[in-house]
Design a protein around this motif. Structure first.
Motif, short mmCIF file in Angstrom:
data_model
loop_
_atom_site.label_atom_id
_atom_site.label_comp_id
_atom_site.label_asym_id
_atom_site.label_seq_id
_atom_site.Cartn_x
_atom_site.Cartn_y
_atom_site.Cartn_z
N LYS A 199 51.70 40.45 42.73
CA LYS A 199 50.80 41.25 43.54
C LYS A 199 50.25 40.44 44.70
CE LYS A 199 49.34 44.21 39.69
NZ LYS A 199 48.20 44.70 38.89
N SER A 200 50.02 41.12 45.82
CA SER A 200 49.44 40.48 46.99
C SER A 200 47.92 40.42 46.83
CB SER A 200 49.79 41.26 48.26
OG SER A 200 49.09 40.76 49.37
N THR A 201 47.35 39.31 47.27
CA THR A 201 45.89 39.18 47.24
C THR A 201 45.35 39.05 48.66
OG1 THR A 201 46.14 36.77 46.94
CG2 THR A 201 45.87 38.11 44.95
N GLY A 202 46.00 39.75 49.60
CA GLY A 202 45.55 39.70 50.99
C GLY A 202 46.39 38.73 51.79
N PHE A 203 45.81 38.19 52.84
CA PHE A 203 46.53 37.30 53.74
C PHE A 203 45.78 35.97 53.87
CE2 PHE A 203 47.98 41.49 54.77
CZ PHE A 203 49.33 41.34 55.09
N ILE A 204 46.56 34.90 54.07
CA ILE A 204 46.00 33.56 54.28
C ILE A 204 46.70 32.95 55.49
CG2 ILE A 204 45.40 33.21 51.84
CD1 ILE A 204 47.99 31.57 51.57
#
Length: 216
Positions: free
Chosen positions: A3-8
Motif C-alpha cells: 500500500k502507498s503511504t503518500g509521497f516522499i
C-alpha cells in the motif's frame, strides 16, 4: 498487498558525466563476464547473500506496485532430488534439443542436485490479503521478468553463478513446493559457485549496432 503511504522526496544523487561514464563502463565489463553455468560446486552459500539478492530483486518496478512475485529458495537435498526427477521428465521438442546441443545441454540435469540452492520464481496473477480479499495484479509477466533479471544481476555481483531453467511443463514445482493455486511457476534459477573445472561454450554476444537503434 503493498500500500502507498503518500509521497516522499526522491533520494537521487546526480553524478558528474565522467563518473557516469566510468560507472556505466565498469558495470558493463563486470556483467560481460556473466555466463550461464551447468557445472556447479556443492559449496554452501551464506544465507545473507541469498536474502540480499532477493531483496534487490524485490526493488524491481511492477504494475501498480503490486510486486507479483514469490521466491522459493530450495536448499533441502531431498526436495532438490524431487525437482531433478520431475525436471528430467521434461518433454522438450527435438527441435529445441537440437538448438541446445552445441551448448552441451541434454536431458540429464545433475546441477539441480549439485548446486547448493535453487530459487523457484512464481508469478502471482492475484494478490490475496490475510482476510482473503483478492486484488488483480497487472503486467505480471513483465514485472516478474524484470525482477528475475535484477536477481540474476545481484547474484552475479555477489560472486555467484546462475543458470535459468524452464522445464516444460513446470506445474510440478507448484506441487513439490506446495504453492497456492494463484501462483504460477515462472522460472527455476540454479545458484551456486561454479565447479573448479567448469567449462562454458565459446559464444559471442551481439555488438551494440545489432541490438540497439538510436534516434537523435
Amino acid at each position: 498487498m503493498a500500500k502507498s503511504t503518500g509521497f516522499i522526496p526522491l533520494n537521487f544523487a546526480v553524478q558528474e558525466q565522467q563518473g557516469m561514464q566510468g560507472a556505466a563502463q565498469a558495470f558493463y565489463k563486470q556483467m560481460a563476464t556473466r555466463r550461464s553455468v551447468r557445472d556447479f560446486s556443492d559449496q554452501p552459500i551464506p544465507d545473507s547473500v541469498l536474502e540480499n539478492a532477493i531483496l534487490a530483486a524485490g526493488t524491481a518496478p511492477s504494475g501498480a506496485n503490486m510486486q507479483p512475485w514469490q521466491f522459493v529458495v530450495v536448499q533441502n537435498p531431498e526436495i532438490k532430488a524431487q525437482i531433478r526427477q520431475a525436471a528430467e521428465k521434461d518433454r522438450a521438442s527435438d527441435e529445441w534439443l537440437d538448438a541446445l546441443a552445441p551448448l552441451g545441454t541434454d536431458a540429464n540435469k545433475p546441477f539441480l542436485e549439485t548446486a547448493p540452492a535453487l530459487i523457484a520464481i512464481f508469478l502471482k496473477k492475484v494478490t490475496i490479503d490475510v482476510d482473503g480479499t483478492k486484488h488483480k495484479n497487472y503486467y505480471t509477466s513483465e514485472s516478474v521478468g524484470i525482477a528475475t533479471g535484477v536477481l540474476i544481476t545481484a547474484l552475479h555481483q555477489a560472486g555467484l553463478a546462475t543458470l535459468t531453467h524452464t522445464p516444460s511443463p513446470m506445474k510440478f514445482l507448484t506441487e513439490i513446493l506446495q504453492r497456492p493455486s494463484h501462483e504460477r511457476p515462472f522460472l527455476l534459477l540454479v545458484v551456486g559457485y561454479p565447479a573448479a573445472d567448469a567449462l562454458v561454450p565459446n559464444i559471442q554476444r551481439l555488438p551494440l549496432r545489432d541490438i540497439a537503434t538510436f534516434l537523435k
